[in-house]
Scaffold this motif. Sequence first.
Motif, mmCIF file in Angstrom:
data_model
loop_
_atom_site.group_PDB
_atom_site.id
_atom_site.type_symbol
_atom_site.label_atom_id
_atom_site.label_comp_id
_atom_site.label_asym_id
_atom_site.label_seq_id
_atom_site.Cartn_x
_atom_site.Cartn_y
_atom_site.Cartn_z
ATOM 1 N N LYS A 27 0.815 -1.195 0.000
ATOM 2 C CA LYS A 27 0.000 0.000 0.000
ATOM 3 C C LYS A 27 0.859 1.260 0.000
ATOM 4 O O LYS A 27 1.964 1.284 0.513
ATOM 5 N N ILE A 28 0.265 2.322 -0.535
ATOM 6 C CA ILE A 28 0.909 3.622 -0.462
ATOM 7 C C ILE A 28 0.691 4.177 0.932
ATOM 8 O O ILE A 28 -0.386 4.061 1.499
ATOM 9 N N GLY A 29 1.689 4.813 1.494
ATOM 10 C CA GLY A 29 1.563 5.343 2.847
ATOM 11 C C GLY A 29 2.616 4.718 3.732
ATOM 12 O O GLY A 29 3.009 3.573 3.539
ATOM 13 N N GLY A 30 3.082 5.480 4.703
ATOM 14 C CA GLY A 30 4.236 5.032 5.456
ATOM 15 C C GLY A 30 3.965 4.345 6.762
ATOM 16 O O GLY A 30 4.808 3.609 7.254
ATOM 17 N N ASP A 31 2.785 4.578 7.388
ATOM 18 C CA ASP A 31 2.534 3.975 8.690
ATOM 19 C C ASP A 31 1.040 3.869 8.940
ATOM 20 O O ASP A 31 0.226 4.185 8.076
ATOM 21 N N ILE A 32 0.672 3.452 10.145
ATOM 22 C CA ILE A 32 -0.719 3.160 10.461
ATOM 23 C C ILE A 32 -1.606 4.397 10.415
ATOM 24 O O ILE A 32 -2.821 4.301 10.270
ATOM 25 N N SER A 33 -1.024 5.601 10.504
ATOM 26 C CA SER A 33 -1.836 6.816 10.493
ATOM 27 C C SER A 33 -2.564 7.009 9.176
ATOM 28 O O SER A 33 -3.583 7.717 9.110
ATOM 29 N N SER A 34 -2.057 6.401 8.097
ATOM 30 C CA SER A 34 -2.703 6.544 6.801
ATOM 31 C C SER A 34 -4.048 5.831 6.748
ATOM 32 O O SER A 34 -4.853 6.075 5.841
ATOM 33 N N PHE A 215 -0.487 7.857 19.838
ATOM 34 C CA PHE A 215 -1.215 6.718 19.280
ATOM 35 C C PHE A 215 -2.602 6.671 19.918
ATOM 36 O O PHE A 215 -2.932 5.794 20.704
ATOM 37 N N ALA A 216 -3.407 7.667 19.576
ATOM 38 C CA ALA A 216 -4.720 7.833 20.210
ATOM 39 C C ALA A 216 -5.816 7.446 19.226
ATOM 40 O O ALA A 216 -6.562 8.290 18.734
ATOM 41 N N LEU A 217 -5.918 6.156 18.936
ATOM 42 C CA LEU A 217 -6.943 5.687 18.011
ATOM 43 C C LEU A 217 -8.321 5.882 18.622
ATOM 44 O O LEU A 217 -8.633 5.325 19.672
ATOM 45 N N GLY A 218 -9.163 6.673 17.954
ATOM 46 C CA GLY A 218 -10.525 6.853 18.418
ATOM 47 C C GLY A 218 -11.399 5.672 18.043
ATOM 48 O O GLY A 218 -10.944 4.678 17.466
ATOM 49 N N GLY A 291 -2.956 2.581 28.235
ATOM 50 C CA GLY A 291 -2.664 2.356 26.822
ATOM 51 C C GLY A 291 -3.297 1.112 26.257
ATOM 52 O O GLY A 291 -2.763 0.522 25.314
ATOM 53 N N THR A 292 -4.441 0.715 26.775
ATOM 54 C CA THR A 292 -5.052 -0.547 26.385
ATOM 55 C C THR A 292 -6.260 -0.348 25.484
ATOM 56 O O THR A 292 -6.542 0.752 24.998
ATOM 57 N N LEU A 293 -6.997 -1.418 25.247
ATOM 58 C CA LEU A 293 -8.127 -1.449 24.323
ATOM 59 C C LEU A 293 -9.430 -1.064 25.018
ATOM 60 O O LEU A 293 -9.668 -1.426 26.170
ATOM 61 N N LEU A 294 -10.270 -0.312 24.278
ATOM 62 C CA LEU A 294 -11.640 -0.062 24.682
ATOM 63 C C LEU A 294 -12.561 -0.611 23.610
ATOM 64 O O LEU A 294 -12.240 -0.559 22.413
ATOM 65 N N ILE A 370 -17.002 -1.998 17.571
ATOM 66 C CA ILE A 370 -16.390 -0.673 17.642
ATOM 67 C C ILE A 370 -15.336 -0.706 18.746
ATOM 68 O O ILE A 370 -15.601 -1.147 19.865
ATOM 69 N N HIS A 371 -14.136 -0.241 18.422
ATOM 70 C CA HIS A 371 -13.055 -0.303 19.398
ATOM 71 C C HIS A 371 -12.173 0.938 19.290
ATOM 72 O O HIS A 371 -12.235 1.698 18.316
ATOM 73 N N ALA A 372 -11.372 1.147 20.302
ATOM 74 C CA ALA A 372 -10.495 2.320 20.375
ATOM 75 C C ALA A 372 -9.319 1.981 21.274
ATOM 76 O O ALA A 372 -9.223 0.871 21.815
ATOM 77 N N VAL A 373 -8.421 2.943 21.440
ATOM 78 C CA VAL A 373 -7.254 2.794 22.302
ATOM 79 C C VAL A 373 -7.219 3.979 23.258
ATOM 80 O O VAL A 373 -7.637 5.083 22.905
#
Length: 425
Positions: A27-34, A215-218, A291-294, A370-373
């Motif tokens: 894939k195009i893009g350098g990291d998970i933020s993409s 690394f604040a995944l909503g 820093g865990t899973l919700l 639905i999950h988040a960090v």
Amino acid sequence: MLSRIKLLVPNLALATRGVATTATRGKIGGDISSVFPSLSGIAPPPLPGRYAELKRLFTAGRERVLAESWEKLLLDLEKETAVVKRFGSDLIPQVEFKDLASLSKAKIKDIKKRGVVVIKNVLPEKEALSMKESLKEHIERNSWAKAFPADSPAVYELYWSPAQRAARAHPSLIASQCFVNSLWHSSLPPSMVDTSMSLPYADRFRIRQPGDAGFALGAHIDGGSVERWEDLEYSLCYEKIWTGRWEEYDAFNADHRVHAMMDLYDGAGSCGVWRSWQGWLSLSTTSPGEGTLLVNPVLKHATAYTILRPFFTPSTPPTISTTPHFPNSVQGACQEFNNSTHPHLRLDDVMTHVPRISPGDYVFWHCDTIHAVDRVHQGASDSSVLYIPAVPWTVESQAYVERQREAERRGVSPEDFPVGVGVEV
């Protein structure tokens, strides 16, 4: 109505797939933020006007039925949310690995309702901690590899470390994957899908340091966004919901999952296999807030809300939406959620931490959960995991795994992930 959708949806998909119609290898893009517009900070463009016609196909002639279904859903969702707010992490099912073969029907039912399960002691703690040390050595050997966030690395674009390979092949992890896969059912022949087994899938790992807020995944779900409505097979997974019978929806029916197109736009977060359960193996001791899973532990209600929300304005009484807007749905990205776009979910009340996790515990959540960090890692030590999902056997997934084997041989990124700048050693 279904016949109208069959006529239009494939045409919409074929007209818009673009580069997705050709084979890709990375894939195009350098990291998970993409994968996440909310992480990248780049505002996505509005959806094309043709999405208004797609929306109309689901609602035309069924406005009253859907409105009544929507109103009932909101009432039931409010009740379920109150339960989650009261009991919190205590609602998350936990089972011992050694007991998987003898779980009660009540426990199985609970796992299915919540869409998440923590399997304790899949690996001995010492073995899990040893894997983490091995990962750190692998990072040092491959210092060229990208990680996110850049100023506080947490998620590494590395896939072939000795620890990752060992974990994917470990009999206890495979047995855990087979267990959660077995909770699914299908009327399709075994030559098309086998939910009693699991295929290996290479993914990233995380070593998140205390204090990290990058690394604040909503709140989100993987497996695409607009594809849930736009792709015919994918939409049929949710037919009970968009025909006004969400109470009858079975989140564990695999019939239409097998050929669902979860990526029409060659997105950075697309997946070449159906991951029935997302999962990670813990390599650290992590409590809520560290820093865990919700997760949203009300799978059926949350899924029904996700599918019906684009058809209604968030008003009382509900009004059918006729715009091309699908809330927080972006072509080529996962489906994200926030309090503005999905207000009735009451994310601040319903997003629930998994309980205290120890090294060697394996956490699974349903592909539509639905999950988040944690937005901030408030613990005193690292929060580290190996991402290892459960992947039932299908013809498509088997083909992907065979291509993945070649990427492993070469030491390069699997095709579902960004193209790397080096070869892992």
